[in-house]
Write a protein that holds these residues in place. Structure first.
Motif, mmCIF file in Angstrom:
data_model
loop_
_atom_site.group_PDB
_atom_site.id
_atom_site.type_symbol
_atom_site.label_atom_id
_atom_site.label_comp_id
_atom_site.label_asym_id
_atom_site.label_seq_id
_atom_site.Cartn_x
_atom_site.Cartn_y
_atom_site.Cartn_z
ATOM 1 N N ALA A 82 0.842 -1.190 0.000
ATOM 2 C CA ALA A 82 0.000 0.000 0.000
ATOM 3 C C ALA A 82 0.878 1.242 0.000
ATOM 4 C CB ALA A 82 -0.914 -0.003 1.217
ATOM 5 N N THR A 83 0.307 2.358 -0.459
ATOM 6 C CA THR A 83 1.029 3.626 -0.511
ATOM 7 C C THR A 83 0.193 4.712 0.125
ATOM 8 O OG1 THR A 83 2.081 2.977 -2.587
ATOM 9 C CG2 THR A 83 2.142 5.306 -2.019
ATOM 10 N N THR A 112 -5.249 6.246 12.600
ATOM 11 C CA THR A 112 -5.799 7.279 11.726
ATOM 12 C C THR A 112 -6.600 8.268 12.571
ATOM 13 O OG1 THR A 112 -7.922 6.207 11.298
ATOM 14 C CG2 THR A 112 -6.063 5.493 9.953
ATOM 15 N N THR A 113 -6.858 9.439 12.008
ATOM 16 C CA THR A 113 -7.586 10.461 12.767
ATOM 17 C C THR A 113 -8.840 10.949 12.054
ATOM 18 O OG1 THR A 113 -6.225 12.208 11.779
ATOM 19 C CG2 THR A 113 -5.480 11.278 13.885
ATOM 20 N N GLY A 114 -9.276 10.229 11.012
ATOM 21 C CA GLY A 114 -10.505 10.618 10.343
ATOM 22 C C GLY A 114 -10.354 11.803 9.407
ATOM 23 N N THR A 115 -9.152 12.075 8.941
ATOM 24 C CA THR A 115 -8.932 13.166 7.988
ATOM 25 C C THR A 115 -8.696 12.587 6.592
ATOM 26 O OG1 THR A 115 -6.539 13.221 8.325
ATOM 27 C CG2 THR A 115 -7.897 14.573 9.792
ATOM 28 N N ALA A 116 -8.845 13.433 5.589
ATOM 29 C CA ALA A 116 -8.717 12.980 4.205
ATOM 30 C C ALA A 116 -7.332 12.421 3.904
ATOM 31 C CB ALA A 116 -9.034 14.134 3.260
ATOM 32 N N GLY A 117 -6.327 12.851 4.643
ATOM 33 C CA GLY A 117 -4.973 12.387 4.384
ATOM 34 C C GLY A 117 -4.655 11.030 4.951
ATOM 35 N N ASP A 118 -5.518 10.515 5.791
ATOM 36 C CA ASP A 118 -5.218 9.259 6.484
ATOM 37 C C ASP A 118 -5.728 8.044 5.719
ATOM 38 O OD1 ASP A 118 -4.072 10.758 8.429
ATOM 39 O OD2 ASP A 118 -5.587 10.423 9.947
ATOM 40 N N ILE A 119 -5.351 7.908 4.462
ATOM 41 C CA ILE A 119 -5.767 6.749 3.686
ATOM 42 C C ILE A 119 -4.576 6.136 2.969
ATOM 43 C CG2 ILE A 119 -8.132 7.549 3.378
ATOM 44 C CD1 ILE A 119 -7.413 8.351 0.539
ATOM 45 N N LEU A 120 -4.721 4.856 2.632
ATOM 46 C CA LEU A 120 -3.701 4.124 1.902
ATOM 47 C C LEU A 120 -4.300 3.579 0.622
ATOM 48 C CD1 LEU A 120 -2.221 2.079 4.892
ATOM 49 C CD2 LEU A 120 -1.140 4.037 3.770
ATOM 50 N N PHE A 152 -14.329 1.615 5.721
ATOM 51 C CA PHE A 152 -13.162 0.853 6.170
ATOM 52 C C PHE A 152 -12.274 0.505 4.978
ATOM 53 C CE2 PHE A 152 -16.279 -0.499 9.544
ATOM 54 C CZ PHE A 152 -15.699 0.230 10.555
ATOM 55 N N PHE A 153 -12.902 0.126 3.871
ATOM 56 C CA PHE A 153 -12.164 -0.104 2.635
ATOM 57 C C PHE A 153 -13.064 0.257 1.457
ATOM 58 C CE2 PHE A 153 -13.945 -4.256 3.855
ATOM 59 C CZ PHE A 153 -14.618 -4.653 2.704
ATOM 60 N N TYR A 154 -12.412 0.514 0.300
ATOM 61 C CA TYR A 154 -13.154 1.089 -0.822
ATOM 62 C C TYR A 154 -12.429 0.798 -2.122
ATOM 63 C CZ TYR A 154 -15.325 4.857 -3.639
ATOM 64 O OH TYR A 154 -15.990 5.586 -4.593
ATOM 65 N N LYS A 155 -13.149 0.259 -3.104
ATOM 66 C CA LYS A 155 -12.620 0.074 -4.469
ATOM 67 C C LYS A 155 -13.810 0.212 -5.411
ATOM 68 C CE LYS A 155 -10.170 -3.328 -7.396
ATOM 69 N NZ LYS A 155 -9.074 -2.487 -7.930
ATOM 70 N N SER A 156 -13.997 1.395 -5.963
ATOM 71 C CA SER A 156 -15.203 1.655 -6.741
ATOM 72 C C SER A 156 -15.030 2.898 -7.614
ATOM 73 C CB SER A 156 -16.409 1.834 -5.819
ATOM 74 O OG SER A 156 -17.597 2.075 -6.551
ATOM 75 N N ASP A 157 -15.968 3.067 -8.539
ATOM 76 C CA ASP A 157 -16.023 4.242 -9.414
ATOM 77 C C ASP A 157 -17.113 5.197 -8.914
ATOM 78 O OD1 ASP A 157 -18.155 2.597 -10.006
ATOM 79 O OD2 ASP A 157 -18.077 2.922 -12.167
ATOM 80 N N ASN A 158 -16.970 5.632 -7.671
ATOM 81 C CA ASN A 158 -17.960 6.512 -7.044
ATOM 82 C C ASN A 158 -19.352 5.868 -7.000
ATOM 83 O OD1 ASN A 158 -16.184 8.625 -6.508
ATOM 84 N ND2 ASN A 158 -16.429 9.463 -8.564
ATOM 85 N N ASN A 159 -19.367 4.541 -6.753
ATOM 86 C CA ASN A 159 -20.635 3.839 -6.565
ATOM 87 C C ASN A 159 -21.507 3.903 -7.823
ATOM 88 O OD1 ASN A 159 -22.557 2.348 -5.178
ATOM 89 N ND2 ASN A 159 -23.485 4.130 -4.210
ATOM 90 N N SER A 160 -20.860 3.830 -8.979
ATOM 91 C CA SER A 160 -21.595 3.939 -10.235
ATOM 92 C C SER A 160 -21.957 2.579 -10.818
ATOM 93 C CB SER A 160 -20.779 4.741 -11.255
ATOM 94 O OG SER A 160 -21.457 4.826 -12.490
ATOM 95 N N SER A 161 -20.957 1.748 -11.149
ATOM 96 C CA SER A 161 -21.278 0.469 -11.779
ATOM 97 C C SER A 161 -20.261 -0.624 -11.501
ATOM 98 C CB SER A 161 -21.394 0.645 -13.301
ATOM 99 O OG SER A 161 -20.131 0.998 -13.853
ATOM 100 N N ARG A 162 -19.279 -0.347 -10.635
ATOM 101 C CA ARG A 162 -18.230 -1.348 -10.434
ATOM 102 C C ARG A 162 -17.602 -1.212 -9.061
ATOM 103 N NH1 ARG A 162 -15.494 -0.077 -15.568
ATOM 104 N NH2 ARG A 162 -17.355 1.177 -15.911
ATOM 105 N N GLY A 163 -16.977 -2.313 -8.625
ATOM 106 C CA GLY A 163 -16.249 -2.305 -7.367
ATOM 107 C C GLY A 163 -17.100 -2.658 -6.168
ATOM 108 N N TYR A 164 -16.630 -2.228 -4.993
ATOM 109 C CA TYR A 164 -17.276 -2.571 -3.725
ATOM 110 C C TYR A 164 -16.722 -1.663 -2.636
ATOM 111 C CZ TYR A 164 -12.815 -5.024 -3.399
ATOM 112 O OH TYR A 164 -11.468 -5.309 -3.411
ATOM 113 N N TYR A 268 -8.578 1.089 -1.565
ATOM 114 C CA TYR A 268 -8.202 2.043 -0.513
ATOM 115 C C TYR A 268 -8.556 1.505 0.867
ATOM 116 C CZ TYR A 268 -7.441 5.613 -4.086
ATOM 117 O OH TYR A 268 -6.957 6.329 -5.146
ATOM 118 N N LEU A 269 -7.692 1.796 1.807
ATOM 119 C CA LEU A 269 -7.909 1.468 3.210
ATOM 120 C C LEU A 269 -8.174 2.735 4.009
ATOM 121 C CD1 LEU A 269 -5.011 -1.096 3.704
ATOM 122 C CD2 LEU A 269 -7.434 -1.609 4.001
#
Length: 314
Positions: A82-83, A112-120, A152-164, A268-269
């Motif tokens: 992860a990065t 993490t502290t719930g800010t936009a920067g705290d993701i991997l 908690f985790f995210y892999k999607s195209d803004n909830n449009s048609s793919r991912g979870y 994303y985590l």
């Protein structure tokens, strides 16, 4: 609280106590008395790990200090590192408190502290277009969501048609959504008590069997499926009017319209990317996370119970 060791250290401890790695004993010698009766094992691809050959990513979150922008967070599995995706001064490693001295060097977790920067972010073909899946992780929540669901985790195209993606709703419901082009396959648990979830370690497992059925996904909390049966459950608020209609869940829905390839989207985590239509600040996880594992198959209920037992340390 979760503590962990590397496979090599655990092998030394097991051999010293006369226990083979393939065994699943109810107690271990060689650990402080407070930890006897629990396994406290590393979930590397050891013999005890359920469906170990199907693991496609595993992050121990071992390290010290702040995780700088673009820093690498190592995965045990090749090509799934992860990065850190946004400059942050608050995404960091920390040590589990009260870890046994014998394994004190292997007790770190992610904070993490719930800010936009705290993701991997993870860009790996091993995580693209899973035909089925299991996501397992330990969390210690510092702050519950108030207006929007956290991810908690995210892999999607803004909830449009793919991912979870997975959610914790302001209501206390845990959810999982497999995104379809027409209507999503989704499941939401009955509300979990805030006093149960916050400021202590808990194990969450989400499974998806690869289909679009309303019953395709299950949610487990601390070793057992998070289903309401009408009987008292110390994890739940007890208020769940839909449980008898949705197999013990508050909501289940089949997916329709099919789903498209998610290969061009990162995994994303602890939040969502800045490019998401969701507000990264309001959807970011605030707390601690550890031992995040992904399988490309759905674990069974017995698998989940075994995983919880052998990772839990007290």
């Amino acid at each position: 609280m979760l503590n962990k060791t590397t496979g090599s250290i655990m092998m030394i401890l097991l051999l010293a106590s006369g226990i083979s790695q393939a065994q699943v004993p109810g107690a271990q010698t060689g650990l402080p008395s407070a930890f006897n009766g629990q396994e406290c094992k590393s979930p590397d691809r050891a013999a005890w790990v359920p469906q170990a050959n199907s693991i496609v990513a595993l992050w121990h979150f071992d390290g010290t200090g702040t995780i700088a922008n673009a820093a690498t967070v190592k995965s045990v599995i090749t090509n799934t590192d992860a990065t850190a995706t946004i400059a942050s001064s608050t995404l960091a490693y920390a040590a589990h408190s009260a870890a046994p001295a014998a394994i004190s060097n292997f007790r770190q977790h992610l904070t993490t502290t719930g800010t936009a920067g705290d993701i991997l972010g993870v860009n790996s073909t091993a995580l693209d277009n899973l035909s089925a899946g299991t996501w397992s992780f330990w969390i210690n929540i510092s702050a519950l969501p108030t207006t929007k669901a956290i991810r908690f985790f995210y892999k999607s195209d803004n909830n449009s048609s793919r991912g979870y993606f997975s959610t914790l709703e302001p209501s206390g419901q845990l959810g999982f959504i497999k995104v379809h082009s027409s209507s999503n396959q989704q499941v939401f648990s009955c509300p979990v008590l805030a006093s149960y979830l916050t400021n202590s370690w808990h194990h969450i497992v989400i499974t998806w069997d690869g289909t679009s059925a309303g019953t395709a996904s299950k949610i487990y909390l601390d070793g057992t499926e998070l289903k309401y049966t009408g009987a008292a459950d110390p994890r739940l608020t007890g208020s769940c009017p839909n449980w008898s209609s949705y197999n013990g869940y508050n909501w289940q829905q089949a997916g329709t319209g099919g789903f498209n390839s998610d290969a061009t989207y990162k995994f994303y985590l602890a939040g969502v990317p800045a490019s998401s239509a969701s507000n990264p600040d309001s959807t970011a996880f605030n707390g601690k996370m550890d031992e995040f594992i992904i399988w490309n198959t759905a674990l069974t209920a017995a698998d989940v119970t075994a995983l919880y037992k052998h990772q839990k340390c007290n």
